[in-house]
Scaffold this motif. Structure first.
Motif, PDB file in Angstrom:
ATOM      1  N   ARG A 164      -5.823   7.376  -3.344  1.00 58.00           N
ATOM      2  CA  ARG A 164      -6.631   6.707  -2.320  1.00 58.00           C
ATOM      3  C   ARG A 164      -7.738   5.881  -2.971  1.00 58.00           C
ATOM      4  N   GLU A 171      -6.084   2.788  -4.411  1.00 59.89           N
ATOM      5  CA  GLU A 171      -5.752   1.806  -3.381  1.00 59.89           C
ATOM      6  C   GLU A 171      -6.989   1.005  -2.958  1.00 59.89           C
ATOM      7  N   SER A 230       0.852  -1.188   0.000  1.00 59.71           N
ATOM      8  CA  SER A 230       0.000   0.000   0.000  1.00 59.71           C
ATOM      9  C   SER A 230       0.887   1.237   0.000  1.00 59.71           C
ATOM     10  N   ARG A 248       5.960   4.680   1.540  1.00 62.98           N
ATOM     11  CA  ARG A 248       5.658   6.117   1.591  1.00 62.98           C
ATOM     12  C   ARG A 248       6.475   6.850   0.527  1.00 62.98           C
ATOM     13  N   HIS A 301       1.370   5.132   0.636  1.00 62.66           N
ATOM     14  CA  HIS A 301       0.835   6.295   1.330  1.00 62.66           C
ATOM     15  C   HIS A 301       1.647   7.517   0.896  1.00 62.66           C
ATOM     16  N   TYR A 302       0.956   8.534   0.405  1.00 65.90           N
ATOM     17  CA  TYR A 302       1.657   9.713  -0.092  1.00 65.90           C
ATOM     18  C   TYR A 302       1.914  10.726   1.014  1.00 65.90           C
ATOM     19  N   ILE A 342       3.357  -1.217   3.963  1.00 63.62           N
ATOM     20  CA  ILE A 342       3.184   0.212   3.697  1.00 63.62           C
ATOM     21  C   ILE A 342       4.474   0.836   3.167  1.00 63.62           C
ATOM     22  N   SER A 355      -3.275  12.776  -4.476  1.00 66.73           N
ATOM     23  CA  SER A 355      -3.511  11.981  -3.279  1.00 66.73           C
ATOM     24  C   SER A 355      -4.910  11.360  -3.291  1.00 66.73           C
TER      25      SER A 355
END
Length: 377
Positions: free
Chosen positions: A181, A184, A161, A244, A163-164, A242, A177
């Motif tokens: 989302r 995702e 996954s 980033r 995450h920005y 996760i 963003s």
């Protein structure tokens, strides 16, 4: 005359439905599908190699290398491999300065990410190949959580996954963003019901035995991840893995990025077409809904706008004139706006335009092999 009005209204409605399809009807259909459970079996955790390519990423390297050192401390057997695509800055020197933390392969010049990843995959020794980007950071538990999903022998690939970071820095970042989302959540639902249809390069993995052969001109993330589906194995997404990454904040950077990705994606689609046709019906439906329909979203918007303009003209030329004047004023405001709903709408339309331009470029036989890191992230 009434028949023409009906045709124009139908074209407008179908265009709107096509634009909305990946974001509204398609997710609802996925939610109605049954869950396909995983079946983990006892056994040792597979070994892994983590691979990334870099070009002029000196600014991101200190944080990236610290992140890799943390992952290596938690997983001493994790193999770390990097490919430098002819950087003109200190990227390669920074990697080599870490001693034996990361094994570095220097490219002969600009040869592209697909070429670099193939070089790394050929050298890697892990049972599982983990692919990531030079500017992406992984959470401490990411590797362990990812490898745990391979306890099911039917799973051939695992996505993480993304995450920005920095979503409030500009309207472009905020739209990016929001889009991600939604993306995702779609992948979560696709994974729950069977297979995710393709991965991006931020964080995904496959069993090394499934790594395919492919030309340097294709989008390696899509090609490699789809090899899992073509092999009859499951490609799933792990929410607990996760990664980033900092968002692109400037419209120009984001536009060029989307043109490049769309051109390579369509070129890859053509390369994979024989195998795509042999997929199960559900996987073909997912692929068309999340990829093909979205690639042509800009065309649907243009078709809908033309149909709406024709309808307005038939009602009254003054109505069409007022609508065009309003659109021009809105475009002028959006061009100067840095935040707010008008700026967000502009960025959405720009993204569709960039994607359509990239697809059109690929249809003319052009593609993009090399890349440049965005300056505004």
């Amino acid at each position: 005359m009434a028949t023409l009005d009906l045709v124009l209204a139908l074209v407008l409605l179908l265009s709107l439905a096509a634009v909305a399809w990946p974001f509204l009807p398609y997710p609802l259909i996925l939610r109605a599908l049954p869950t396909k459970p995983e079946h983990p079996a006892p056994g040792p955790q597979p070994s892994a190699s983590l691979l990334f390519c870099a070009y002029n990423e000196a600014a991101a390297m200190p944080e990236k290398l610290a992140n890799l050192a943390m992952l290596k401390a938690r997983h001493p057997d994790l193999e770390l491999l990097a490919f430098d695509d002819g950087s003109s800055d200190a990227t390669a020197a920074l990697i080599e300065g870490q001693g034996d933390l990361v094994a570095l392969i220097r490219g002969p010049g600009r040869s592209g990410k697909a070429h670099g990843m193939k070089q790394l995959a050929a050298r890697a020794r892990g049972d599982v190949l983990i692919f990531t980007d030079a500017n992406v950071l992984l959470d401490a538990d990411a590797i362990g959580n990812l490898l745990a999903r391979y306890a099911d022998p039917e799973i051939g690939g695992v996505l993480g996954s993304l995450h920005y970071i920095g979503e409030g820095e500009s309207a472009t970042a905020s739209v990016g963003s929001l889009y991600w989302r939604i993306e995702e959540r779609l992948k979560d639902e696709e994974s729950r019901t069977g297979n995710v249809l393709g991965a991006d390069g931020s964080i995904f993995s496959i069993r090394r035995s499934l790594y395919p052969d492919f030309p340097d001109s294709v989008l390696d993330d899509l090609t490699v991840s789809m090899a899992v589906v073509f092999a009859g194995k499951r490609l799933v997404k792990a929410k607990e893995v996760i990664a980033r990454e900092r968002l692109v904040a400037a419209r120009g950077d984001e536009y060029r990025r989307k043109v490049r990705i769309a051109a390579r994606a369509w070129h890859t689609h053509r390369h994979l077409r024989p195998q795509l046709r042999r997929m199960r019906a559900l996987d073909r439906f997912k692929y068309a809904s999340r990829k093909i329909v979205r690639w042509f979203g800009g065309l649907f918007i243009l078709t809908g706008a033309l149909a709406a303009s024709a309808l307005a003209w038939r009602i009254s030329p003054w109505l069409l004139g007022a609508g065009m004047l309003g659109a021009a004023l809105l475009a002028g405001i959006a061009a100067r706006a840095k935040s707010g709903p008008v700026a967000a709408l502009a960025d959405i339309l720009i993204a569709y335009a960039a994607t359509l331009q990239g697809v059109a470029k690929a249809m003319r036989g052009r593609t993009v092999t090399v890349w440049n890191p965005a300056q505004s992230r």
